[in-house]
Design an enzyme around this catalytic site. Structure first.
Site: not given
Ligand code: GLN
Length: 472
Positions: A76, A151, A175
């Protein structure tokens, strides 16, 4: 050409001399090329991966290869890898190059894994659909009109579409687990502090956790056990010994499993997801496990607690991107103040700016106690309750997400709707316990369901073993 879907298959081919590491890399490069339109990769290290494969083939011949020889890994775009670009899918890190390598990446390299490229994600890992990337969305390989989740959307799709063997992701509030569920792959968020965060771009430091996407539990367990453990570069990492997860994948006996009444009653829970979950509970009971519904009235506070604390932490973490030290600097500025302002306004995307502003608001002198301090207290309550629950019950299960993968563009106008995608994943993040998402069938449109399983602090071994039996 041979298809590879797991590291076990790769190792078998290498052992039987049906394929070399170079063949494996060439297979993945061909796949990546064929499926470019999915937009999973931001950069492919093709020549470098081939060169490394040749070197590792030589090591194999000399009997000196590491435990991950032949494993092809995607990163990532939030992990430092020395001499390689790193952008967190943001314009503000344009042309930034890592000066050092993240501990987790280094440990994989030390065991002869091959890094094949950088994967798309939401900007600074903020989002639930991968639509916040400065490089455009990633498409779900199961249905290209649907999001892959976020994400770590690029990581999930890379594993789903066989573009690498395993992919690394970061999970702050879901994420890894949410995109894993949307794409029908396995994704783990280990216990907070299990893996060193040295070399991970910080989002919300008290939540950020590094984990793995894979097609099999065995691959997942192996990669995690190699990355986890003590590290002199991260004082917050746990020094507990790391078990050999991948060798202990048989789950013996019957489990005592809890699910939360509140999950089934949640507003926004899709009917098919609810039915799939009820069927899963029935299946667990039929298999002889003890399954019990428990009350968890605090559940509804998990999402607001999460969004208050992570915006606060991210506003502080992201202050370092100021147009001076890294990446993008606005070309049309007159003085220092306008340089800061314009670089940040032009460099950060809309969602990142929204969170920085919310974060500075909850940390501001007049609102600090009302929001930040209160949220910290609620976090402690949730953590204690989750821990108590996981002491009396071995596992906590719930759907990973309230819906299956939604249509691209369907939630982009309404941030709150997007935040609801994290409804079930934030609880484990607020508490810090390990949690895994495993594929659990498909809905009537053919989109995957995910089953989320949590265990108590540092019980990854048990989590893997139980998940493995669920997938059989
Ligand atoms: N969707 C969640 C957020 O936007 C989780 C993101 C993540 O775990 N990096 O914060």
């Amino acid at each position: 050409m041979k298809r590879f879907r797991s590291f076990a298959q790769i190792q078998k081919s290498l052992n039987e001399k049906n394929a070399s590491c170079l063949d494996v890399v060439n297979y993945y490069l061909a796949q990546i090329n064929q499926r470019k339109h999915l937009n999973a990769f931001l950069e492919v290290f093709d020549q470098e991966a081939k060169d490394r494969a040749v070197q590792i083939d030589q090591k194999i011949q000399a009997g000196k290869a590491g435990r991950l020889a032949g494993m092809v890994v995607g990163l990532k775009d939030v992990f430092c890898y020395q001499g390689h670009k790193l952008q967190a899918a943001s314009k503000i890190l344009e042309d930034f190059e890592s000066q050092f390598t993240a501990t987790c990446v280094q440990r994989l390299l030390d065991e002869d894994a091959i890094i094949i490229g950088r994967l798309n994600c939401d900007e600074f890992a903020m989002g639930s659909s991968n639509e916040n990337s400065a490089f455009g969305p990633v498409l779900n390989a199961e249905n290209e009109n649907r999001v892959p989740g976020g994400s770590s959307g690029g990581s999930a799709v890379a594993v789903q579409a066989n573009l690498c063997t395993v992919a690394l992701g970061s999970d702050t509030g879901g994420s890894i687990r949410q995109p894993a569920a949307f794409c029908g792959v396995i994704g783990i968020k280990p216990t907070y502090s299990r893996v060193s965060r040295y070399g991970l771009l910080a989002y919300a430091s008290s939540f950020d956790t590094i984990g793995v996407f894979s097609n099999t539990i065995e691959d997942n367990a192996l990669a995690l056990e190699i990355m986890a453990g003590k590290d002199d570069f991260d004082s917050t990492v746990s020094s507990r010994p790391v078990p050999e997860y991948h060798k202990k994948l048989g789950f013996e006996g019957k489990a005592k499993i809890a699910y939360l009444k509140e999950t089934l009653e949640s507003e926004g829970l899709n009917d098919e997801v609810r039915q799939n979950f009820i069927d899963t509970i029935d299946r667990l009971k039929e298999e002889g496990h003890e399954v019990e519904a428990v009350d968890f009235p605090l559940l509804k506070y998990a999402l607001p607690t999460y969004y208050i604390l992570i915006t606060a932490e991210s506003s502080s973490n992201l202050s370092r991107y100021d147009g001076v030290r890294y990446g993008y600097r606005s070309p049309n500025t007159l003085n220092m103040e306008s340089m800061y302002k314009k670089s940040r306004s032009e460099g950060f995307g809309e969602e990142v700016q929204r969170r920085i502003m919310l974060g500075t608001f909850v940390l501001s002198a007049s609102y600090y106690d009302a929001f930040y301090t209160k949220a910290q207290k609620v976090r402690r309550l949730i953590k204690n309750k989750v821990q108590d629950l996981l002491e009396t019950h071995g596992f906590l299960v719930m759907p990973t997400t309230p819906t299956t993968a939604f249509e691209l563009g369907s939630h982009t106008q309404n941030p709150l709707e997007m935040y609801l995608a994290d409804l079930f994943t934030v609880q484990a993040s607020v508490a810090g316990v390990p949690s895994i998402s495993i594929p659990n069938g498909k809905d009537s449109d053919g989109m995957p369901f995910g089953l989320q399983i949590m265990a108590n602090f540092f019980e990854e071994e048990k989590l893997y073993a139980f998940s493995n039996t669920m997938l059989k």
